[in-house]
Design a protein around this motif. Structure first.
Motif, PDB file in Angstrom:
ATOM      1  N   ILE A 276       0.838  -1.201   0.000  1.00  0.00           N
ATOM      2  CA  ILE A 276       0.000   0.000   0.000  1.00  0.00           C
ATOM      3  C   ILE A 276       0.872   1.250   0.000  1.00  0.00           C
ATOM      4  O   ILE A 276       2.040   1.219   0.412  1.00  0.00           O
ATOM      5  N   PHE A 277       0.284   2.362  -0.463  1.00  0.00           N
ATOM      6  CA  PHE A 277       0.991   3.648  -0.521  1.00  0.00           C
ATOM      7  C   PHE A 277      -0.045   4.754  -0.469  1.00  0.00           C
ATOM      8  O   PHE A 277      -1.168   4.610  -0.971  1.00  0.00           O
ATOM      9  N   ALA A 278       0.323   5.878   0.157  1.00  0.00           N
ATOM     10  CA  ALA A 278      -0.537   7.063   0.181  1.00  0.00           C
ATOM     11  C   ALA A 278       0.341   8.294  -0.009  1.00  0.00           C
ATOM     12  O   ALA A 278       1.435   8.378   0.573  1.00  0.00           O
ATOM     13  N   GLY A 279      -0.123   9.232  -0.810  1.00  0.00           N
ATOM     14  CA  GLY A 279       0.678  10.429  -1.056  1.00  0.00           C
ATOM     15  C   GLY A 279      -0.159  11.603  -1.508  1.00  0.00           C
ATOM     16  O   GLY A 279      -1.238  11.434  -2.090  1.00  0.00           O
ATOM     17  N   SER A 280       0.327  12.817  -1.221  1.00  0.00           N
ATOM     18  CA  SER A 280      -0.352  14.052  -1.622  1.00  0.00           C
ATOM     19  C   SER A 280       0.525  14.843  -2.577  1.00  0.00           C
ATOM     20  O   SER A 280       1.739  14.660  -2.637  1.00  0.00           O
ATOM     21  N   GLY A 281      -0.117  15.750  -3.335  1.00  0.00           N
ATOM     22  CA  GLY A 281       0.633  16.612  -4.241  1.00  0.00           C
ATOM     23  C   GLY A 281       1.403  15.813  -5.271  1.00  0.00           C
ATOM     24  O   GLY A 281       0.859  14.907  -5.911  1.00  0.00           O
ATOM     25  N   ASN A 282       2.691  16.127  -5.411  1.00  0.00           N
ATOM     26  CA  ASN A 282       3.528  15.418  -6.385  1.00  0.00           C
ATOM     27  C   ASN A 282       3.747  13.952  -6.020  1.00  0.00           C
ATOM     28  O   ASN A 282       4.138  13.145  -6.871  1.00  0.00           O
ATOM     29  N   MET A 283       3.510  13.623  -4.749  1.00  0.00           N
ATOM     30  CA  MET A 283       3.693  12.235  -4.318  1.00  0.00           C
ATOM     31  C   MET A 283       2.504  11.358  -4.695  1.00  0.00           C
ATOM     32  O   MET A 283       2.579  10.135  -4.594  1.00  0.00           O
ATOM     33  N   ASN A 284       1.421  11.964  -5.121  1.00  0.00           N
ATOM     34  CA  ASN A 284       0.233  11.217  -5.534  1.00  0.00           C
ATOM     35  C   ASN A 284       0.409  10.808  -6.992  1.00  0.00           C
ATOM     36  O   ASN A 284      -0.205  11.372  -7.895  1.00  0.00           O
ATOM     37  N   ALA A 285       1.246   9.828  -7.219  1.00  0.00           N
ATOM     38  CA  ALA A 285       1.560   9.408  -8.579  1.00  0.00           C
ATOM     39  C   ALA A 285       2.039   7.959  -8.569  1.00  0.00           C
ATOM     40  O   ALA A 285       2.677   7.514  -7.602  1.00  0.00           O
ATOM     41  N   PRO A 286       1.758   7.189  -9.635  1.00  0.00           N
ATOM     42  CA  PRO A 286       2.178   5.785  -9.683  1.00  0.00           C
ATOM     43  C   PRO A 286       3.678   5.602  -9.517  1.00  0.00           C
ATOM     44  O   PRO A 286       4.124   4.682  -8.828  1.00  0.00           O
ATOM     45  N   GLN A 287       4.475   6.479 -10.157  1.00  0.00           N
ATOM     46  CA  GLN A 287       5.925   6.322 -10.083  1.00  0.00           C
ATOM     47  C   GLN A 287       6.442   6.528  -8.664  1.00  0.00           C
ATOM     48  O   GLN A 287       7.427   5.906  -8.259  1.00  0.00           O
ATOM     49  N   GLU A 288       5.774   7.399  -7.892  1.00  0.00           N
ATOM     50  CA  GLU A 288       6.188   7.614  -6.507  1.00  0.00           C
ATOM     51  C   GLU A 288       5.842   6.408  -5.636  1.00  0.00           C
ATOM     52  O   GLU A 288       6.597   6.049  -4.732  1.00  0.00           O
ATOM     53  N   ALA A 289       4.687   5.805  -5.918  1.00  0.00           N
ATOM     54  CA  ALA A 289       4.313   4.598  -5.189  1.00  0.00           C
ATOM     55  C   ALA A 289       5.318   3.483  -5.455  1.00  0.00           C
ATOM     56  O   ALA A 289       5.804   2.817  -4.528  1.00  0.00           O
ATOM     57  N   LEU A 290       5.638   3.288  -6.736  1.00  0.00           N
ATOM     58  CA  LEU A 290       6.588   2.229  -7.099  1.00  0.00           C
ATOM     59  C   LEU A 290       7.962   2.494  -6.485  1.00  0.00           C
ATOM     60  O   LEU A 290       8.619   1.568  -5.977  1.00  0.00           O
ATOM     61  N   LYS A 291       8.408   3.748  -6.519  1.00  0.00           N
ATOM     62  CA  LYS A 291       9.705   4.099  -5.938  1.00  0.00           C
ATOM     63  C   LYS A 291       9.746   3.765  -4.445  1.00  0.00           C
ATOM     64  O   LYS A 291      10.734   3.212  -3.943  1.00  0.00           O
ATOM     65  N   ALA A 292       8.675   4.100  -3.744  1.00  0.00           N
ATOM     66  CA  ALA A 292       8.624   3.826  -2.309  1.00  0.00           C
ATOM     67  C   ALA A 292       8.671   2.328  -2.035  1.00  0.00           C
ATOM     68  O   ALA A 292       9.348   1.878  -1.093  1.00  0.00           O
ATOM     69  N   TRP A 293       7.968   1.546  -2.827  1.00  0.00           N
ATOM     70  CA  TRP A 293       7.955   0.098  -2.620  1.00  0.00           C
ATOM     71  C   TRP A 293       9.316  -0.526  -2.909  1.00  0.00           C
ATOM     72  O   TRP A 293       9.751  -1.425  -2.200  1.00  0.00           O
ATOM     73  N   LEU A 294       9.981  -0.039  -3.946  1.00  0.00           N
ATOM     74  CA  LEU A 294      11.300  -0.587  -4.293  1.00  0.00           C
ATOM     75  C   LEU A 294      12.353  -0.207  -3.258  1.00  0.00           C
ATOM     76  O   LEU A 294      13.384  -0.878  -3.141  1.00  0.00           O
ATOM     77  N   ASN A 295      12.098   0.863  -2.500  1.00  0.00           N
ATOM     78  CA  ASN A 295      13.026   1.280  -1.446  1.00  0.00           C
ATOM     79  C   ASN A 295      12.731   0.605  -0.107  1.00  0.00           C
ATOM     80  O   ASN A 295      13.409   0.870   0.881  1.00  0.00           O
ATOM     81  N   ASN A 296      11.707  -0.232  -0.087  1.00  0.00           N
ATOM     82  CA  ASN A 296      11.347  -0.973   1.113  1.00  0.00           C
ATOM     83  C   ASN A 296      11.624  -2.449   0.844  1.00  0.00           C
ATOM     84  O   ASN A 296      11.062  -3.036  -0.071  1.00  0.00           O
ATOM     85  N   ALA A 297      12.505  -3.045   1.642  1.00  0.00           N
ATOM     86  CA  ALA A 297      12.942  -4.414   1.372  1.00  0.00           C
ATOM     87  C   ALA A 297      11.781  -5.404   1.333  1.00  0.00           C
ATOM     88  O   ALA A 297      11.727  -6.269   0.452  1.00  0.00           O
TER      89      ALA A 297
END
Length: 336
Positions: A276-297
């Motif tokens: 799961i992922f939640a984000g506002s503004g520029n963080m509300n985007a598919p690429q930001e969700a994917l980036k966050a998941w790839l940075n979490n082991a």
């Protein structure tokens, strides 16, 4: 196509989730009811969940109703009564009775349910009929759980929903979810509703995220994930739930996990995981969700797990919530 969802959700009692929660342990203990809800009450609704999906001139409903009967004055509320006719089909009726400690006493299925004419009580060929069941259980307090679904061939009239079923009946939790597919529009009237939550599904984000996940898997020499409608439904509902109920967790306010959510959709899995992922503004985007998941082991391991073959994605925009966007991805492989 866009899909809008209207969620009216009333939480009358806060449920606290603690570590070590087991989905198999009893949740209907009468002793867990707040003393405030017991005052002058004959029964307490523990859960009243109605989910309606409207697609043009057809609709489907899913119901879960759980009520604790405190004394003989509440016995009528323990009876299952649902009207149907040629335009309405009732399916998958399941009734369970629990004692005061929340332990299951008995389970009843479709063959245990009576089917009567709603007009004269004896003909099997009347158009207007009723499904009826009386548990005839009298060891107070006791809890009864009804789950069933409906298929509607006409949407001229959708069902009336109210938070409580009767006077002198308290309510812990009551909710209504209405899903509108293929740009379907409905007219509705609401009264005494303290808050309206509007959440919009973002199909473009879902498609983009699916492409990005498969691109990442392809770069690692892994098989691509194929979309599954049941997994998509489970993921979308969880994203809607987070957006409307203002939480960010794999466990929803009802204590349900991903295993419960995909089981409710009829998906039988051999292995499953959720990110799961939640984000506002520029963080509300598919690429930001994917980036966050790839940075979490842990999340990265799910994204790149070769055991998974299917996927479901839910991306929504929620007005008035702590975050603008909520993303849920469910990875699974079906049981063989």
């Amino acid at each position: 196509m866009n899909k809008g969802k209207l969620l009216l959700n009333f939480i009358f009692q806060i449920t606290i989730l603690v570590s070590g929660f087991s989905k198999d342990e009893p949740t209907y203990k009468a002793s867990l009811i707040s003393p405030e809800l017991l005052k002058n009450a004959k029964a307490v609704v523990r859960k009243n969940s109605v989910s309606i999906e409207v697609d043009g001139d057809k609709a489907s409903e899913n119901h879960t109703f759980v009520i604790t009967i405190l004394n003989k004055n509440g016995n009528d509320l323990s009876k299952f009564q649902e009207l149907y006719d040629v335009f309405i089909r009732i399916n998958s009726i399941n009734i369970r009775v629990f004692d005061s400690e929340g332990k299951k006493v008995k389970t009843y299925f479709g063959s245990d349910i009576k089917d009567y004419s709603a007009i004269n009580g004896f003909s099997l060929y009347e158009d207007n009929r009723v499904k009826y069941f009386d548990p005839e259980y009298k060891n107070y307090p006791y809890t009864i759980e009804f789950t069933f679904s409906k298929k509607l061939k006409s949407t001229i009239f959708l069902p009336i929903w109210q938070a409580y079923p009767d006077y002198n009946c308290s309510v812990e939790k009551s909710s209504l979810i209405v899903s509108l597919k293929n740009n379907t529009k409905i007219r509705y009237l609401e009264r005494n509703v303290p808050q309206l939550c509007q959440v919009e599904e973002n199909k473009t984000f879902e498609t983009t995220l699916l492409q990005q996940i498969n691109t990442e898997r392809r770069s690692q020499g892994l098989p691509l994930l194929s979309p599954d409608s049941k997994l998509f439904e489970a993921a979308e509902k969880h994203s809607f739930d987070m957006g409307c109920n203002h939480f960010f967790s794999h466990v929803n306010p009802e204590g349900q996990l991903i295993y419960d959510r995909i089981k409710a959709q009829g998906y039988i899995y051999s292995t499953v995981a959720e990110v799961i992922f939640a984000g506002s503004g520029n963080m509300n985007a598919p690429q930001e969700a994917l980036k966050a998941w790839l940075n979490n082991a842990g999340y990265k391991a799910h994204l790149l797990d070769p055991a998974f073959t299917q996927v479901g994605i839910g991306a929504v925009h929620s007005q008035g919530s702590p975050y603008e966007g909520y993303f849920t991805v469910v990875f699974a492989s079906p049981a063989h």
